[in-house]
Write a protein that holds these residues in place. Structure first.
Motif, PDB file in Angstrom:
ATOM      1  N   ALA A   1      -0.648 -31.955   2.711  1.00 16.34           N
ATOM      2  CA  ALA A   1      -0.705 -30.528   2.376  1.00 16.34           C
ATOM      3  C   ALA A   1       0.480 -29.768   2.950  1.00 16.34           C
ATOM      4  CB  ALA A   1      -2.013 -29.922   2.881  1.00 16.34           C
ATOM      5  N   LEU A   2       0.752 -29.990   4.250  1.00 19.05           N
ATOM      6  CA  LEU A   2       1.766 -29.172   4.931  1.00 19.05           C
ATOM      7  C   LEU A   2       3.181 -29.703   4.738  1.00 19.05           C
ATOM      8  CD1 LEU A   2       1.572 -26.599   6.562  1.00 19.05           C
ATOM      9  CD2 LEU A   2       1.580 -27.964   8.650  1.00 19.05           C
ATOM     10  N   GLY A   3       3.345 -31.030   4.723  1.00 18.38           N
ATOM     11  CA  GLY A   3       4.679 -31.607   4.615  1.00 18.38           C
ATOM     12  C   GLY A   3       5.473 -31.119   3.409  1.00 18.38           C
ATOM     13  N   PRO A   4       4.943 -31.262   2.186  1.00 14.37           N
ATOM     14  CA  PRO A   4       5.683 -30.793   1.006  1.00 14.37           C
ATOM     15  C   PRO A   4       5.985 -29.296   1.041  1.00 14.37           C
ATOM     16  CG  PRO A   4       3.919 -32.271   0.362  1.00 14.37           C
ATOM     17  CD  PRO A   4       3.715 -31.977   1.809  1.00 14.37           C
ATOM     18  N   LEU A   5       5.084 -28.496   1.649  1.00 11.32           N
ATOM     19  CA  LEU A   5       5.318 -27.051   1.712  1.00 11.32           C
ATOM     20  C   LEU A   5       6.512 -26.733   2.609  1.00 11.32           C
ATOM     21  CD1 LEU A   5       1.678 -25.650   1.955  1.00 11.32           C
ATOM     22  CD2 LEU A   5       3.093 -26.001  -0.058  1.00 11.32           C
ATOM     23  N   ILE A   6       6.619 -27.438   3.738  1.00 11.22           N
ATOM     24  CA  ILE A   6       7.751 -27.236   4.637  1.00 11.22           C
ATOM     25  C   ILE A   6       9.047 -27.654   3.947  1.00 11.22           C
ATOM     26  CG2 ILE A   6       8.809 -28.031   6.793  1.00 11.22           C
ATOM     27  CD1 ILE A   6       5.950 -28.267   7.924  1.00 11.22           C
ATOM     28  N   ILE A   7       9.005 -28.817   3.278  1.00 10.11           N
ATOM     29  CA  ILE A   7      10.202 -29.303   2.576  1.00 10.11           C
ATOM     30  C   ILE A   7      10.620 -28.312   1.496  1.00 10.11           C
ATOM     31  CG2 ILE A   7      11.064 -31.116   1.038  1.00 10.11           C
ATOM     32  CD1 ILE A   7       9.277 -33.082   2.588  1.00 10.11           C
ATOM     33  N   PHE A   8       9.654 -27.825   0.720  1.00 10.75           N
ATOM     34  CA  PHE A   8       9.982 -26.888  -0.363  1.00 10.75           C
ATOM     35  C   PHE A   8      10.542 -25.586   0.202  1.00 10.75           C
ATOM     36  CE2 PHE A   8       9.221 -24.485  -4.288  1.00 10.75           C
ATOM     37  CZ  PHE A   8       9.612 -25.437  -5.227  1.00 10.75           C
ATOM     38  N   HIS A   9       9.984 -25.121   1.319  1.00 17.24           N
ATOM     39  CA  HIS A   9      10.479 -23.911   1.975  1.00 17.24           C
ATOM     40  C   HIS A   9      11.943 -24.087   2.380  1.00 17.24           C
ATOM     41  CE1 HIS A   9      10.185 -20.367   4.711  1.00 17.24           C
ATOM     42  NE2 HIS A   9      11.088 -21.059   5.401  1.00 17.24           N
ATOM     43  N   GLU A  10      12.252 -25.195   3.043  1.00 17.52           N
ATOM     44  CA  GLU A  10      13.629 -25.425   3.499  1.00 17.52           C
ATOM     45  C   GLU A  10      14.570 -25.675   2.329  1.00 17.52           C
ATOM     46  OE1 GLU A  10      14.305 -24.678   6.417  1.00 17.52           O
ATOM     47  OE2 GLU A  10      12.269 -24.620   7.204  1.00 17.52           O
ATOM     48  N   LEU A  11      14.071 -26.298   1.256  1.00 15.20           N
ATOM     49  CA  LEU A  11      14.902 -26.478   0.066  1.00 15.20           C
ATOM     50  C   LEU A  11      15.298 -25.139  -0.535  1.00 15.20           C
ATOM     51  CD1 LEU A  11      13.248 -29.538  -1.743  1.00 15.20           C
ATOM     52  CD2 LEU A  11      15.560 -29.419  -0.767  1.00 15.20           C
ATOM     53  N   GLY A  12      14.410 -24.136  -0.418  1.00 14.58           N
ATOM     54  CA  GLY A  12      14.769 -22.794  -0.884  1.00 14.58           C
ATOM     55  C   GLY A  12      16.009 -22.290  -0.171  1.00 14.58           C
TER      56      GLY A  12
ATOM     57  N   SER B   1       0.463 -22.367   0.971  1.00 17.21           N
ATOM     58  CA  SER B   1       1.844 -22.012   0.627  1.00 17.21           C
ATOM     59  C   SER B   1       2.042 -20.500   0.708  1.00 17.21           C
ATOM     60  CB  SER B   1       2.184 -22.512  -0.782  1.00 17.21           C
ATOM     61  OG  SER B   1       3.569 -22.416  -1.041  1.00 17.21           O
ATOM     62  N   VAL B   2       1.062 -19.750   0.211  1.00 14.05           N
ATOM     63  CA  VAL B   2       1.131 -18.283   0.330  1.00 14.05           C
ATOM     64  C   VAL B   2       1.128 -17.878   1.800  1.00 14.05           C
ATOM     65  CG1 VAL B   2      -0.087 -16.119  -0.119  1.00 14.05           C
ATOM     66  CG2 VAL B   2       0.052 -17.864  -1.905  1.00 14.05           C
ATOM     67  N   SER B   3       0.250 -18.480   2.590  1.00 12.31           N
ATOM     68  CA  SER B   3       0.168 -18.147   4.016  1.00 12.31           C
ATOM     69  C   SER B   3       1.477 -18.461   4.733  1.00 12.31           C
ATOM     70  CB  SER B   3      -0.987 -18.916   4.673  1.00 12.31           C
ATOM     71  OG  SER B   3      -2.217 -18.575   4.080  1.00 12.31           O
ATOM     72  N   LEU B   4       2.091 -19.586   4.382  1.00 17.47           N
ATOM     73  CA  LEU B   4       3.363 -19.973   4.995  1.00 17.47           C
ATOM     74  C   LEU B   4       4.458 -18.979   4.640  1.00 17.47           C
ATOM     75  CD1 LEU B   4       4.636 -22.213   6.740  1.00 17.47           C
ATOM     76  CD2 LEU B   4       5.226 -23.404   4.621  1.00 17.47           C
ATOM     77  N   GLY B   5       4.464 -18.531   3.372  1.00 17.47           N
ATOM     78  CA  GLY B   5       5.444 -17.534   2.967  1.00 17.47           C
ATOM     79  C   GLY B   5       5.257 -16.219   3.697  1.00 17.47           C
ATOM     80  N   VAL B   6       4.002 -15.789   3.815  1.00 22.16           N
ATOM     81  CA  VAL B   6       3.707 -14.530   4.517  1.00 22.16           C
ATOM     82  C   VAL B   6       4.092 -14.632   5.985  1.00 22.16           C
ATOM     83  CG1 VAL B   6       1.856 -13.012   5.299  1.00 22.16           C
ATOM     84  CG2 VAL B   6       1.901 -13.798   2.930  1.00 22.16           C
ATOM     85  N   MET B   7       3.703 -15.737   6.635  1.00 15.86           N
ATOM     86  CA  MET B   7       3.989 -15.908   8.051  1.00 15.86           C
ATOM     87  C   MET B   7       5.488 -15.821   8.324  1.00 15.86           C
ATOM     88  SD  MET B   7       3.290 -19.158  10.560  1.00 15.86           S
ATOM     89  CE  MET B   7       4.783 -19.978   9.963  1.00 15.86           C
ATOM     90  N   ASN B   8       6.294 -16.448   7.454  1.00 15.75           N
ATOM     91  CA  ASN B   8       7.735 -16.450   7.670  1.00 15.75           C
ATOM     92  C   ASN B   8       8.378 -15.101   7.384  1.00 15.75           C
ATOM     93  OD1 ASN B   8       9.214 -19.167   8.340  1.00 15.75           O
ATOM     94  ND2 ASN B   8       7.415 -19.715   7.133  1.00 15.75           N
ATOM     95  N   LEU B   9       7.667 -14.210   6.721  1.00 16.86           N
ATOM     96  CA  LEU B   9       8.199 -12.869   6.467  1.00 16.86           C
ATOM     97  C   LEU B   9       7.856 -11.881   7.582  1.00 16.86           C
ATOM     98  CD1 LEU B   9       7.675 -12.342   2.629  1.00 16.86           C
ATOM     99  CD2 LEU B   9       9.822 -12.668   3.850  1.00 16.86           C
ATOM    100  N   LEU B  10       7.033 -12.301   8.541  1.00 18.07           N
ATOM    101  CA  LEU B  10       6.709 -11.402   9.650  1.00 18.07           C
ATOM    102  C   LEU B  10       7.989 -11.078  10.434  1.00 18.07           C
ATOM    103  CD1 LEU B  10       3.391 -12.979  10.979  1.00 18.07           C
ATOM    104  CD2 LEU B  10       3.672 -11.030   9.432  1.00 18.07           C
ATOM    105  N   PRO B  11       8.162  -9.824  10.837  1.00 18.45           N
ATOM    106  CA  PRO B  11       9.406  -9.416  11.514  1.00 18.45           C
ATOM    107  C   PRO B  11       9.470  -9.878  12.964  1.00 18.45           C
ATOM    108  CG  PRO B  11       7.892  -7.560  11.397  1.00 18.45           C
ATOM    109  CD  PRO B  11       7.250  -8.682  10.620  1.00 18.45           C
ATOM    110  N   ILE B  12       9.337 -11.193  13.149  1.00 22.64           N
ATOM    111  CA  ILE B  12       9.394 -11.792  14.486  1.00 22.64           C
ATOM    112  C   ILE B  12      10.705 -12.564  14.600  1.00 22.64           C
ATOM    113  CG2 ILE B  12       8.324 -13.432  16.076  1.00 22.64           C
ATOM    114  CD1 ILE B  12       5.654 -12.861  14.703  1.00 22.64           C
ATOM    115  N   PRO B  13      11.540 -12.275  15.588  1.00 22.59           N
ATOM    116  CA  PRO B  13      12.771 -13.038  15.770  1.00 22.59           C
ATOM    117  C   PRO B  13      12.470 -14.542  15.810  1.00 22.59           C
ATOM    118  CG  PRO B  13      12.746 -11.164  17.246  1.00 22.59           C
ATOM    119  CD  PRO B  13      11.388 -11.219  16.606  1.00 22.59           C
TER     120      PRO B  13
END
Length: 445
Positions: A13-24, A381-393
């Motif tokens: 579940a998580l592996g492909p989502l991380i790969i797809f995120h970094e491929l972006g 995947s939605v949660s991962l996208g939202v989490m990475n958009l949080l304004p946290i350095p």
């Protein structure tokens, strides 16, 4: 074996989502002319790597299987600083602020696009799920007070059509977060139409383990119980119940719902009931004498498999993608709203969950079938996208905040301020991860 199954489901579940995120990040960086030095799945020490392409990009697997990263050519790093003028043109720092924004935003965007594609594929393929027909509810529930009754089916919520249970649950959850009334269009068991309203005050936001629908009195209709197994030597086996028998009624009185059988048996310890069952094409009557359990209630000693009323929700290609995009948008906005409520103290910190909860749900959904598992991956995947958009350095959202300030002020933040913010961001992330793991463990111990 169960732990191994859950672990594999979690990685799938998580592996492909991380790969797809970094491929972006990788694809947009290459499109913007930035040189990519390393593409890593995992963090920390590199345990395996190979170089490919004319730039010799290092494709690596790192020791910590949480996250990943793409390393660009960056003049701020002495080890990877450009060596000549040609490389300077491909330096990430030298790109325009808008290119940097595009590269950083590409990761979360890839997760949202993947969620749209997965939801769209599921809607196109057709998802079999329980319908919106309601089982009988207790008289002290908000649903009963609103006029809803067992056997009725909800057709729309606040004007939005619902075709399956997941649609109905999603709409109710959205209203709970927005603190709005739920105006339901309902088709009664006799075919007539009516409207019912559950007030916002009765729709409480559930905790991570809460059952919002159950608390409202809304639950899936269950058909007549089917005998899965009659325990050897038990009351059901002595009565002659067999696997596949459908229990229809008792003492000549038909059951309106599966729960009627359980209630009838519990109320008759030691008393013989003449139960009617459908066996193949015949209806037969069997004498069932429930045993008395430690609480004094009747016990039939049979395993039942209730027959859920199911519908297949299916859409054409264009409609499926539109519905997938809408579901992704609704989940994204709902997640941001929930985060806002947690930050302002309107929602409990117990709603923050981590990898243990994700692994648990991954294992559960994988056992339910491929369609359910893919739906779960879309949600993550939605949660991962939202989490990475949080304004946290250190997160993508933190970098987007830096570049937004650069657009407004006309100059980048100083390296000193960025360095301080990075350290603070790492500390905050560690605290959030510790809280998430604490919540995961406390809810499961």
């Amino acid at each position: 074996m169960s732990f191994l199954y859950t672990a594999v489901a979690f990685l799938l579940a998580l592996g492909p989502l991380i790969i797809f995120h970094e491929l972006g990040h990788y694809w947009v960086a290459r499109a913007c002319g930035v040189k990519v030095l390393r593409f890593s799945v995992g963090m920390g020490k590199v345990v395996w790597s190979r170089r490919f392409g004319k730039d010799g990009t290092e494709w690596a697997i790192s020791a910590l299987p949480l996250g990943g990263y793409v390393q660009f050519l960056d003049s701020r790093d002495p080890e990877t600083a450009p060596k000549d003028e040609a490389e300077r043109a491909r330096d990430f720092v030298r790109q325009s602020v808008w290119k940097r924004i595009a590269i950083v935003a590409a990761g979360p965007t890839a997760n949202f696009l993947l969620a749209i594609a997965l939801f769209g594929a599921l809607f196109m393929h057709g998802v079999e799920e329980p319908g919106t027909k309601l089982r009988p509810m207790a008289a002290d529930t908000p649903a009963y007070a609103a006029g809803l009754r067992g056997g009725d089916s909800v057709t729309a919520v606040n004007g939005e059509p619902v075709t399956g249970w997941s649609d109905l649950r999603w709409q109710i959850m959205s209203l709970a977060v927005d603190k709005q009334d739920a105006r339901l269009d309902v088709r009664a068991a006799n075919g007539s139409q009516y409207a019912a309203t559950i007030p916002a005050a009765a729709i409480k936001e559930p905790g991570p383990e809460g059952d919002l629908m159950g608390e409202l009195g809304l639950d899936v209709w269950i058909g007549m119980p089917v005998v899965e197994n009659a325990v050897a030597g038990g009351a059901g086996a002595r009565a002659g119940l067999q696997k596949g028998d459908v229990v229809l009624g008792a003492d000549g009185k038909p059951f309106a719902h599966a729960a009627d059988f359980v209630q009838t048996v519990r109320a008759a310890p030691g008393r013989t009931l003449q139960i009617q069952v459908r066996r193949g094409s015949q209806v037969v009557s069997l004498p069932l004498t429930p045993e008395k359990d430690p609480k004094g209630q009747g016990l039939a000693s049979v395993q039942l498999s209730p027959a859920l009323e199911r519908v297949t929700v299916q859409s054409g290609p264009v409609e499926a993608i539109v519905k997938g995009a809408r579901r992704t948008w609704e989940m994204t906005t709902l997640t941001f709203k929930m985060i806002g409520k947690i930050v302002t103290g309107q929602a409990s910190l117990k709603n923050i969950t981590g990898p243990i909860a994700i692994a648990d749900y991954a294992g559960q959904t994988a056992r339910m079938g491929l369609a359910t598992f893919l739906g779960f991956i879309a949600v993550v995947s939605v949660s991962l996208g939202v989490m990475n958009l949080l304004p946290i350095p250190v997160l993508d959202g933190g970098h987007l905040l830096y570049y937004s300030l650069e657009v407004l002020t006309g100059r980048p933040l100083s390296e000193r301020i960025q360095g301080f913010a990075q350290r603070a961001g790492v500390a905050l992330l560690f605290m959030l991860m510790a809280l998430a793991i604490f919540n995961d463990l406390s809810q499961r111990l």
